[in-house]
Design a protein around this motif. Structure first.
Motif, mmCIF file in Angstrom:
data_model
loop_
_atom_site.group_PDB
_atom_site.id
_atom_site.type_symbol
_atom_site.label_atom_id
_atom_site.label_comp_id
_atom_site.label_asym_id
_atom_site.label_seq_id
_atom_site.Cartn_x
_atom_site.Cartn_y
_atom_site.Cartn_z
ATOM 1 N N CYS A 251 -17.494 -9.311 -26.359
ATOM 2 C CA CYS A 251 -18.739 -9.632 -25.662
ATOM 3 C C CYS A 251 -19.045 -11.120 -25.561
ATOM 4 O O CYS A 251 -19.687 -11.544 -24.607
ATOM 5 N N LEU A 252 -18.588 -11.902 -26.562
ATOM 6 C CA LEU A 252 -19.026 -13.282 -26.624
ATOM 7 C C LEU A 252 -17.912 -14.303 -26.427
ATOM 8 O O LEU A 252 -18.183 -15.491 -26.359
ATOM 9 N N GLY A 253 -16.660 -13.829 -26.386
ATOM 10 C CA GLY A 253 -15.557 -14.765 -26.194
ATOM 11 C C GLY A 253 -15.526 -15.782 -27.296
ATOM 12 O O GLY A 253 -15.398 -15.448 -28.457
ATOM 13 N N SER A 254 -15.682 -17.072 -26.966
ATOM 14 C CA SER A 254 -15.588 -18.122 -27.978
ATOM 15 C C SER A 254 -16.911 -18.871 -28.134
ATOM 16 O O SER A 254 -16.936 -20.018 -28.525
ATOM 17 N N ARG A 255 -18.037 -18.214 -27.856
ATOM 18 C CA ARG A 255 -19.328 -18.890 -28.001
ATOM 19 C C ARG A 255 -19.747 -19.012 -29.464
ATOM 20 O O ARG A 255 -19.267 -18.299 -30.328
ATOM 21 N N ILE A 256 -20.653 -19.925 -29.734
ATOM 22 C CA ILE A 256 -21.203 -20.083 -31.076
ATOM 23 C C ILE A 256 -22.043 -18.853 -31.414
ATOM 24 O O ILE A 256 -22.721 -18.286 -30.568
ATOM 25 N N TRP A 257 -21.986 -18.435 -32.698
ATOM 26 C CA TRP A 257 -22.886 -17.370 -33.122
ATOM 27 C C TRP A 257 -23.461 -17.739 -34.486
ATOM 28 O O TRP A 257 -23.018 -18.657 -35.144
ATOM 29 N N THR A 258 -24.482 -17.006 -34.934
ATOM 30 C CA THR A 258 -25.162 -17.307 -36.185
ATOM 31 C C THR A 258 -24.774 -16.278 -37.232
ATOM 32 O O THR A 258 -24.833 -15.080 -36.977
ATOM 33 N N CYS A 259 -24.356 -16.767 -38.403
ATOM 34 C CA CYS A 259 -23.929 -15.848 -39.450
ATOM 35 C C CYS A 259 -25.140 -15.247 -40.152
ATOM 36 O O CYS A 259 -26.284 -15.577 -39.859
ATOM 37 N N GLN A 260 -24.875 -14.394 -41.149
ATOM 38 C CA GLN A 260 -25.922 -13.579 -41.739
ATOM 39 C C GLN A 260 -27.057 -14.408 -42.335
ATOM 40 O O GLN A 260 -28.203 -14.001 -42.312
ATOM 41 N N ARG A 261 -26.735 -15.590 -42.889
ATOM 42 C CA ARG A 261 -27.774 -16.389 -43.523
ATOM 43 C C ARG A 261 -28.431 -17.369 -42.566
ATOM 44 O O ARG A 261 -29.117 -18.274 -42.968
ATOM 45 N N GLY A 262 -28.154 -17.200 -41.287
ATOM 46 C CA GLY A 262 -28.806 -18.041 -40.310
ATOM 47 C C GLY A 262 -28.123 -19.358 -40.053
ATOM 48 O O GLY A 262 -28.661 -20.200 -39.350
ATOM 49 N N MET A 263 -26.952 -19.562 -40.659
ATOM 50 C CA MET A 263 -26.232 -20.821 -40.478
ATOM 51 C C MET A 263 -25.418 -20.770 -39.196
ATOM 52 O O MET A 263 -24.772 -19.777 -38.894
ATOM 53 N N THR A 264 -25.428 -21.856 -38.447
ATOM 54 C CA THR A 264 -24.607 -21.925 -37.246
ATOM 55 C C THR A 264 -23.161 -22.128 -37.651
ATOM 56 O O THR A 264 -22.840 -23.019 -38.429
ATOM 57 N N SER A 265 -22.278 -21.295 -37.148
ATOM 58 C CA SER A 265 -20.874 -21.344 -37.517
ATOM 59 C C SER A 265 -20.042 -21.795 -36.336
ATOM 60 O O SER A 265 -20.545 -22.039 -35.248
ATOM 61 N N SER A 266 -18.748 -21.956 -36.552
ATOM 62 C CA SER A 266 -17.835 -22.426 -35.514
ATOM 63 C C SER A 266 -17.619 -21.343 -34.460
ATOM 64 O O SER A 266 -17.995 -20.190 -34.665
ATOM 65 N N PRO A 267 -17.004 -21.689 -33.328
ATOM 66 C CA PRO A 267 -16.765 -20.691 -32.286
ATOM 67 C C PRO A 267 -15.940 -19.521 -32.791
ATOM 68 O O PRO A 267 -15.061 -19.685 -33.634
ATOM 69 N N ILE A 268 -16.239 -18.353 -32.292
ATOM 70 C CA ILE A 268 -15.460 -17.170 -32.650
ATOM 71 C C ILE A 268 -14.062 -17.316 -32.075
ATOM 72 O O ILE A 268 -13.904 -17.566 -30.879
ATOM 73 N N PRO A 269 -13.046 -17.194 -32.902
ATOM 74 C CA PRO A 269 -11.676 -17.349 -32.400
ATOM 75 C C PRO A 269 -11.338 -16.304 -31.347
ATOM 76 O O PRO A 269 -11.654 -15.128 -31.495
ATOM 77 N N SER A 270 -10.702 -16.733 -30.290
ATOM 78 C CA SER A 270 -10.236 -15.826 -29.246
ATOM 79 C C SER A 270 -8.736 -15.634 -29.410
ATOM 80 O O SER A 270 -7.970 -16.597 -29.385
ATOM 81 N N MET A 271 -8.323 -14.422 -29.599
ATOM 82 C CA MET A 271 -6.914 -14.126 -29.808
ATOM 83 C C MET A 271 -6.115 -14.415 -28.540
ATOM 84 O O MET A 271 -6.514 -14.020 -27.446
ATOM 85 N N PRO A 272 -4.970 -15.111 -28.656
ATOM 86 C CA PRO A 272 -4.153 -15.369 -27.470
ATOM 87 C C PRO A 272 -3.753 -14.075 -26.777
ATOM 88 O O PRO A 272 -3.575 -13.032 -27.416
ATOM 89 N N ALA A 273 -3.614 -14.155 -25.465
ATOM 90 C CA ALA A 273 -3.279 -12.972 -24.680
ATOM 91 C C ALA A 273 -1.854 -12.513 -24.951
ATOM 92 O O ALA A 273 -0.978 -13.302 -25.298
ATOM 93 N N CYS A 274 -1.630 -11.218 -24.773
ATOM 94 C CA CYS A 274 -0.292 -10.626 -24.889
ATOM 95 C C CYS A 274 -0.267 -9.387 -24.012
ATOM 96 O O CYS A 274 -1.133 -8.510 -24.135
ATOM 97 N N ASP A 275 0.702 -9.289 -23.112
ATOM 98 C CA ASP A 275 0.725 -8.172 -22.170
ATOM 99 C C ASP A 275 1.522 -6.980 -22.688
ATOM 100 O O ASP A 275 1.697 -5.992 -21.978
ATOM 101 N N PHE A 276 1.998 -7.048 -23.932
ATOM 102 C CA PHE A 276 2.743 -5.926 -24.493
ATOM 103 C C PHE A 276 1.794 -4.780 -24.827
ATOM 104 O O PHE A 276 0.715 -4.996 -25.376
ATOM 105 N N GLN A 277 2.179 -3.567 -24.506
ATOM 106 C CA GLN A 277 1.380 -2.386 -24.803
ATOM 107 C C GLN A 277 2.125 -1.488 -25.791
ATOM 108 O O GLN A 277 3.199 -0.977 -25.476
ATOM 109 N N PRO A 278 1.601 -1.299 -26.993
ATOM 110 C CA PRO A 278 2.290 -0.446 -27.964
ATOM 111 C C PRO A 278 2.254 1.014 -27.545
ATOM 112 O O PRO A 278 1.362 1.442 -26.808
ATOM 113 N N GLU A 279 3.207 1.761 -28.030
ATOM 114 C CA GLU A 279 3.227 3.202 -27.769
ATOM 115 C C GLU A 279 2.121 3.896 -28.561
ATOM 116 O O GLU A 279 1.614 3.372 -29.545
ATOM 117 N N THR A 280 1.761 5.075 -28.126
ATOM 118 C CA THR A 280 0.776 5.876 -28.856
ATOM 119 C C THR A 280 1.383 6.381 -30.152
ATOM 120 O O THR A 280 2.496 6.914 -30.164
#
Length: 496
Positions: A13-42
């Protein structure tokens, strides 16, 4: 909402925007996992509860499992692992420094499949081409007269063989290793290994001796100019450029062992990893290993390099870790990345030393079978064709430099060290005393990183060193993501 679910929610929902942790402290951007087009089997295998039951009832009770909520891994693709739910993880531990060129690398997989269709196994009493082709290709990567291969199935087997070979050739029984080293946990090697967590309370290690570990961070000597690494120890150093007084002092300790603990100064062999792996990615001062080899040879001993973790380009600047120390061993042992996860290992030595083994029969049923040699040969091809060694150097150097910035920022990051994609991060309570960070705190950071999609190992005598040894196909984007995840985990720990 559970942390893992919350992390996935914010990624979506938020990509790499800043968010606030439980104690109200501003934390660093949420890491965005690099893309990968591989699809695992079920996944269609056992349910988790059944897996846990079988593990408890039918498997080795000494097996330990990572994480409070264990991963049930389903599939691997290059630097990625997928669990049974299809969740993707960046694998920074590589099956304990074993997956060298990537999980299920297509070139290696095809070579294995082709060989499976021709010949899985036959005794080496018969001739088959794969072992001969591979032996020639493998020995061409080694310097000097290291030309004779003994193929085995694991690093422990290889180190067992090297001990026997050294004793047979020199006629000397006593072997020296370094404190904090790990060379295997077989009964024969338990005394060679010097980490108490791997030692049973049984008689072992007859003729095995240890000398002081030349650790510039935790040892009595060493400082800011001693390591061959983009990250140096954060304490002063009086050594001139190109010199290392710390190395000289640790060599003096080795000389004491040779003088006082060996029969009439005679020694069979000296064992050393190029960078200690299980012991926590400990690097030696510059020139230590070169001087140590000279002293050991002067006492009639052989010099054995354990390249089980540091070989096959992992240190980046050289194909073999010992080359970074400007030495040529008498015997080299290797495994792990050699087969990219396939059970394959070897001892390589000179024709003269190998000839000593002709006094009796020696044979390994599975060592060097057609399938393992085909896989090993393909791994060598991929390392060369895809520039894997250079990638380890470029990405690893960047990774180390970025981790070094976190060390400068966070009090609990005591040391960052390593070379190429052989990296360790030691966690402490404070930098001055170097008191180990409590294991429960280390585990909290480690678990948090897993919940954000990054898998790392642990090691060191206190289990407080985070071990980063990924498949060497790791990209810059992967490294940036991993550093961002580590930063977030450190911030989360600080906010508690």
């Amino acid at each position: 909402m559970a942390l893992a679910s919350r992390t996935r929610f914010f990624r979506t929902c938020l990509g790499s925007r800043i968010w606030t942790c439980q104690r109200g402290m501003t934390s660093s951007p949420i890491p965005s996992m690099p893309a990968c087009d591989f699809q695992p089997e079920t996944y269609k295998g056992m349910e988790m509860d059944k897996v846990k039951q079988v593990r408890s009832d039918n498997l080795n009770p000494a097996l330990f499992t990572y994480y409070k909520k264990p991963l049930l891994v389903h599939q691997g693709h290059m630097q990625w692992l997928y669990d049974v739910d299809g969740t993707r993880y960046l694998d920074l531990f590589g099956g304990i420094v074993t997956v060298s060129v990537g999980h299920c690398h297509p070139t290696v997989r095809k070579r294995a499949e082709d060989q499976l269709g021709k010949l899985w196994h036959t005794t080496n009493i018969y001739l088959h081409s794969t072992i001969h082709e591979y032996a020639e290709k493998l020995t061409s990567t080694l310097p000097g007269n290291l030309k004779v291969c003994y193929f085995t199935n694991s690093g422990s087997e290889a180190n067992d063989m090297a001990v026997l070979m050294a004793r047979m050739y020199t006629g000397n029984y006593d072997i020296i290793s370094l404190r904090n080293c790990y060379h295997g946990a077989s009964p024969y090697l338990m005394g060679l290994t010097a980490l108490n967590t791997w030692r049973y309370n049984v008689p072992s290690g007859f003729g095995m001796h240890q000398t002081m570990n030349p650790d510039p961070y935790r040892g009595p000597w060493g400082g800011a100019n001693c390591r061959d690494s983009p990250c140096q120890v954060q304490r002063s150093c009086d050594c001139a450029e190109g010199q290392c007084e710390a190395g000289d002092r640790y060599v003096d300790q080795l000389e004491d062992v040779l003088r006082f603990s060996m029969p009439k100064g005679k020694v069979g062999a000296f064992f050393a990893e190029s960078i200690q792996g299980v012991g926590g990615t400990v690097q030696f001062p510059k020139n230590f290993l070169k001087q140590a080899f000279e002293r050991v040879r002067a006492h009639g001993g052989l010099c054995i390099s354990d390249e089980v973790q540091t070989g096959f380009g992992r240190t980046g600047t050289h194909f073999w870790g010992f080359e970074g120390h400007d030495v040529v061993p008498d015997i080299v042992t290797m495994a792990k990345g050699m087969g990219n996860g396939f059970p394959l290992a070897a001892v390589v030595t000179t024709p003269e030393i190998a000839s000593s083994m002709g006094r009796a029969l020696h044979f390994n049923t599975y060592g060097g079978n057609p399938l393992s040699c085909a896989v090993g040969s393909s791994v060598l091809d991929v390392i060369e064709e895809e520039g894997i060694q250079n990638n380890a150097h470029v990405v690893g150097s960047f990774f180390l430099q970025e981790l070094g910035k976190l060390r400068d920022e966070f009090e609990i990051v005591g040391d960052v060290r390593g070379k190429g994609l052989m990296i360790g991060v030691e966690m402490v309570q404070d930098k001055t005393t170097k008191t180990p960070l409590p294991v429960e705190d280390v585990n909290g950071i480690w678990e948090d990183m897993k919940d954000m999609g990054v898998l790392i190992g642990k090691g060191g005598v206190y289990s407080t060193v985070l071990r980063i040894k990924p498949p060497m196909c790791l990209t810059m984007e992967d490294a940036k993501f991993a550093v961002a995840v580590f930063r977030r985990a450190l911030e989360n720990h600080s906010a508690k």
